[in-house]
Design an enzyme around this catalytic site. Structure first.
Site, PDB file in Angstrom:
ATOM      1  N   GLU A  61      47.848  31.221  -6.211  1.00 21.27           N
ATOM      2  CA  GLU A  61      47.993  30.140  -7.177  1.00 21.27           C
ATOM      3  C   GLU A  61      48.764  30.530  -8.439  1.00 21.27           C
ATOM      4  O   GLU A  61      49.446  29.690  -9.027  1.00 21.27           O
ATOM      5  CB  GLU A  61      46.611  29.603  -7.575  1.00 21.27           C
ATOM      6  CG  GLU A  61      45.834  28.958  -6.455  1.00 21.27           C
ATOM      7  CD  GLU A  61      46.513  27.680  -5.956  1.00 21.27           C
ATOM      8  OE1 GLU A  61      47.228  27.027  -6.745  1.00 21.27           O
ATOM      9  OE2 GLU A  61      46.318  27.346  -4.772  1.00 21.27           O
ATOM     10  N   SER A 322     -17.794  24.492  -8.922  1.00 21.79           N
ATOM     11  CA  SER A 322     -18.453  25.659  -9.535  1.00 21.79           C
ATOM     12  C   SER A 322     -17.484  26.775  -9.907  1.00 21.79           C
ATOM     13  O   SER A 322     -17.919  27.868 -10.273  1.00 21.79           O
ATOM     14  CB  SER A 322     -19.500  26.222  -8.567  1.00 21.79           C
ATOM     15  OG  SER A 322     -20.523  25.275  -8.323  1.00 21.79           O
TER      16      SER A 322
END
Length: 754
Positions: A61, A322
């Site tokens: 590129e 509990s």
């Protein structure tokens, strides 16, 4: 100066809406989300841009990317000449910087817009480094459809991160953005291979890579096809995304292998318990060394919308049953009120109108504190909470980060220790991780890459000594909450654990820990529907054991090492857990916290002078000069004496006092405990259908007779264990009960017509 002024007036906007990515601790992608504009636009980090990727993309590129200032004037002049000669646009001169600007600000291709693009390119070069510009470019290049960015294409077409791509795969991804409509991965793969190999040949001609690498790349088959984005650990992923909306990459603390193991076990277990109409489960696994959450399963199946699979069970507010009791016992150890061998009364008790029952609806009489905790007895727990005070427990839970408890603080009473409050699995697991950490609770870490060197101070809830006593008790395996018919008992993990079952059997909990992990398990239905077979012991604990055996099989018991400092041993009376006294021939050893645990002489029996036959007792006033015999009798509390009487359990009673004694005892001491009615309550009667109300009390061992008074008028003489009935009339009513020693107690109620 002019350029800088324009740059200031027209700043460049490089903000991009990225997809949110959740990664595991090792960097693997767990979950990916679409961006706000419905794009797959994954953010590539600088370390993911490998030298191979950088060289390939720059060669193709922009060979002079490292040297120009945003545009390449030589390339622009060459392109302009070619276009002028041909009369049409045959080649471009866009640099990577200029292409990045076009991706950020798409415009029509005109000369005016080209000038703007050049200006923006200069701005980009001014504010960002070359590596940052390349990174931005790779994040924006299109791959067709809604896929943008090299990382998105790498993940969705090759199923791997950019740094793991081969040269052939990297080259493929560099050529597709130029022709996304024709070079369609997974559809036109043969055409893509031709174009890929053409560029690989160029790389070879320019000696960009070595010959062997190029040859292997050209021979490599193309297996690209469109994959689904990763959707793992959905509950945590959605949570982290909501908490960090603008962070493109969120590094979680999840261990991939641990998470996979947990999900497989919870999925298999969910299929087994469906037969009992139990549909949901949640699991949280915490590393005790780093406090990182290494596995997070909010439900057994996120995709099961029928049973609420998308509900996050880790954060859902449920009743703990509990499961809060260990904290209460730890606070009591630190308050010095009990030690493990201290005796607590597990008998029917009225706490100001609140009469709790045990899970199995049975009572055990006097029991040790460690037995009461290991067996999760309700009456001793409520009595302990009444002694230390509900506000103390609420404040401790607030310090531990229990948000719902903090909101409910003004409404909570004694029932909270049996599940009468709201908690989450996250809060409970963090609390138990605090037990494993010597009583210090720290924030759980869902994100970050900790190496274990971080040591947050945390919040100390309990002393190290109290935390050890809890762990020592919860490590016992002779307990009722061991799963029934546990067929692999030799695979019982070496852990400390506690179960909990909420009222109505809507929630089953089992939370355990060893030196390495704390694991919290919740099982139930998100709909809140109770199931008769649901219990912490038989529904949640089997899954907890499977998880520990899979994640940390045969772990050591280093967690049981006694902490140094003030924890020591002493001899106590087994009847009370107090220091042995005159009537304590047998003794046992017990832990105690020096300077904290109370030092009290045992008084489980008291001396009484009687006649030789043992039929009459004497006080100091009437004891004869000769013939009196000194004997000892059980010094039972009123509630224990009443329990023995109601169960027909024989015990020695103090003989009646000398009838010829002229002493007046007076009202010193504690009078009988009135158990019915309840002080301060309103009672409604139907004037057309009158009913009787019952009076009841609990008296000491030396009481033979009690006297009931209504509004200070004698109503009836009775035995302490005898039920007395009366027909009430509307209005205020004072009820008094006196024993034969002159001790009394009062309460006030109001009788009203319906």
């Amino acid at each position: 100066m002019g350029f800088l002024s324009i740059d200031f007036l027209y700043p460049l906007n490089t903000s991009v809406a990225y997809s949110t990515v959740i990664t595991a601790r090792d960097g693997d992608i767990l979950h990916a989300f679409l961006s706000r504009d419905d794009k797959w636009r994954l953010y590539v980090e600088l370390p993911e841009i490998t030298p191979t990727l950088r060289d390939a993309i720059l060669f193709k590129e922009d060979k002079y990317f490292r040297y120009h200032v945003g545009f390449n004037p030589v390339s622009m002049l060459r392109a302009a000449g070619r276009n002028f000669v041909s009369g049409r646009r045959t080649s471009g001169a866009s640099t990577i910087t200029m292409q990045t600007i076009r991706l950020l600000e798409p415009r029509q291709r005109t000369y005016g817009n080209k000038a703007i693009e050049l200006f923006r390119a200069l701005q980009l070069e001014l504010h960002y480094s070359k590596d940052e510009i390349l990174q931005l470019y790779l994040n924006l290049i299109p791959y067709g459809g809604n896929i943008e960015g090299l990382k998105s294409a790498s993940l969705l077409y090759f199923g791997k991160l950019p740094q793991l791509l081969s040269l052939a795969e990297l080259t493929t991804l560099t050529i597709v953005p130029n022709r996304p409509s024709s070079l369609r991965l997974g559809i036109n793969n043969s055409l893509v291979v031709q174009e890929r190999n053409r560029w690989l040949a160029r790389f070879r001609a320019k000696h960009l890579f070595d010959e062997t690498t190029i040859t292997d790349a050209m021979a490599e088959p193309l297996t690209a096809y469109r994959r689904s984005a990763p959707q793992l650990v959905p509950h945590l992923s959605h949570r982290l995304r909501a908490e960090n909306p603008d962070v493109p990459i969120i590094h979680s603390a999840i261990h991939t292998a641990t998470q996979a193991t947990v999900e497989q076990l919870i999925r298999n277990y969910a299929n087994r318990i469906k037969a009992y109409s139990i549909h949901n489960s949640a699991v949280l696994v915490v590393d005790n060394q780093t406090h990182e959450v290494v596995a997070y399963a909010g439900s057994a199946d996120f995709g099961n919308t029928f049973d609420g699979g998308q509900v996050d069970g880790v954060r859902a507010i449920r009743s703990p049953g509990s499961a809060l009791k260990p904290l209460l016992y730890g606070l009591s150890f630190d308050a010095g009120t009990i030690t493990p061998k201290s005796k607590l009364s597990d008998v029917p008790t009225n706490f100001g109108g609140y009469e709790p029952d045990n899970y199995d609806r049975k009572f055990n009489g006097p029991v040790t504190a460690e037995f009461a905790l290991a067996n999760s007895l309700n009456i001793p727990a409520v009595a302990l909470l009444k002694e230390i005070g509900t506000p103390v427990l609420v404040e401790t839970l607030r310090k531990a980060g229990f948000k719902t408890v903090r909101k409910q603080a003004k409404e909570l009473g004694l029932s909270m220790i049996l599940g009468g409050c709201g908690v989450t699995l996250e809060e409970m697991t963090r609390l138990y991780a605090g037990f494993a950490n010597g009583g210090v609770v720290k924030e759980l870490r869902f994100t970050g890459r900790s190496d274990g060197s971080v040591r947050e101070t945390g919040t100390r809830l309990l002393s190290r000594e109290a935390a050890f006593l809890i762990t020592n008790t919860l490590s016992q395996i002779t307990r009722p909450d061991l799963p029934n018919n546990f067929d692999n008992s030799y695979h019982l993990p070496q852990i400390a654990w506690k179960t909990g079952t909420s009222y109505g059997r809507r929630d089953a909990w089992s939370i355990g820990y060893n030196q390495r992990y704390t694991i919290g398990v919740w099982v139930g239905n998100f709909s809140g529907i109770g199931v008769a077979e649901l219990s912490g012991a038989n529904t949640a604990t089997p899954l907890l054991f499977q998880l520990f055996n899979a994640l940390d099989y045969n772990s050591s018991r280093d967690k049981l090492r006694k902490p140094g400092g003030s924890l020591s041993m002493r001899l106590v009376c087994p009847e009370t857990g107090d220091i042995p006294g005159e009537f304590c021939p047998s003794q046992v050893t017990d832990y105690f916290i020096m300077g904290v645990s109370r030092y009290r002489r045992c008084q489980h029996r008291k001396p009484i002078f009687t006649n030789a036959a043992g039929t009459v007792s004497y006080c100091a006033h009437c004891k004869p000069d000769s013939g009196a015999v000194r004997r000892s009798y059980p010094n039972l509390s009123p509630e224990v004496a009443a329990f023995y009487q109601s169960r027909h359990i024989p015990f020695e009673t103090v003989p009646p006092h000398n009838p010829t004694c002229e002493r007046i005892f007076g009202s010193t001491g504690t009078g009988p405990l009135i158990t019915s009615l309840n002080d301060g309550s309103d009672y409604f009667i139907n004037s057309r259908q009158l009913t009787d109300l019952e009076l009841g009390c609990q008296a000491a061992n030396d009481v033979q007779t009690v006297f009931w008074y209504l509004n200070d008028k004698l109503y009836k003489k009775a035995r302490p264990d005898e039920a007395v009935f009366f027909r009430p009339k509307p209005g205020p009513l004072k009820i008094s009960c006196a024993d034969d020693k002159g001790r009394y107690s009062d309460l006030h109620v109001t009788i009203k017509n319906e």
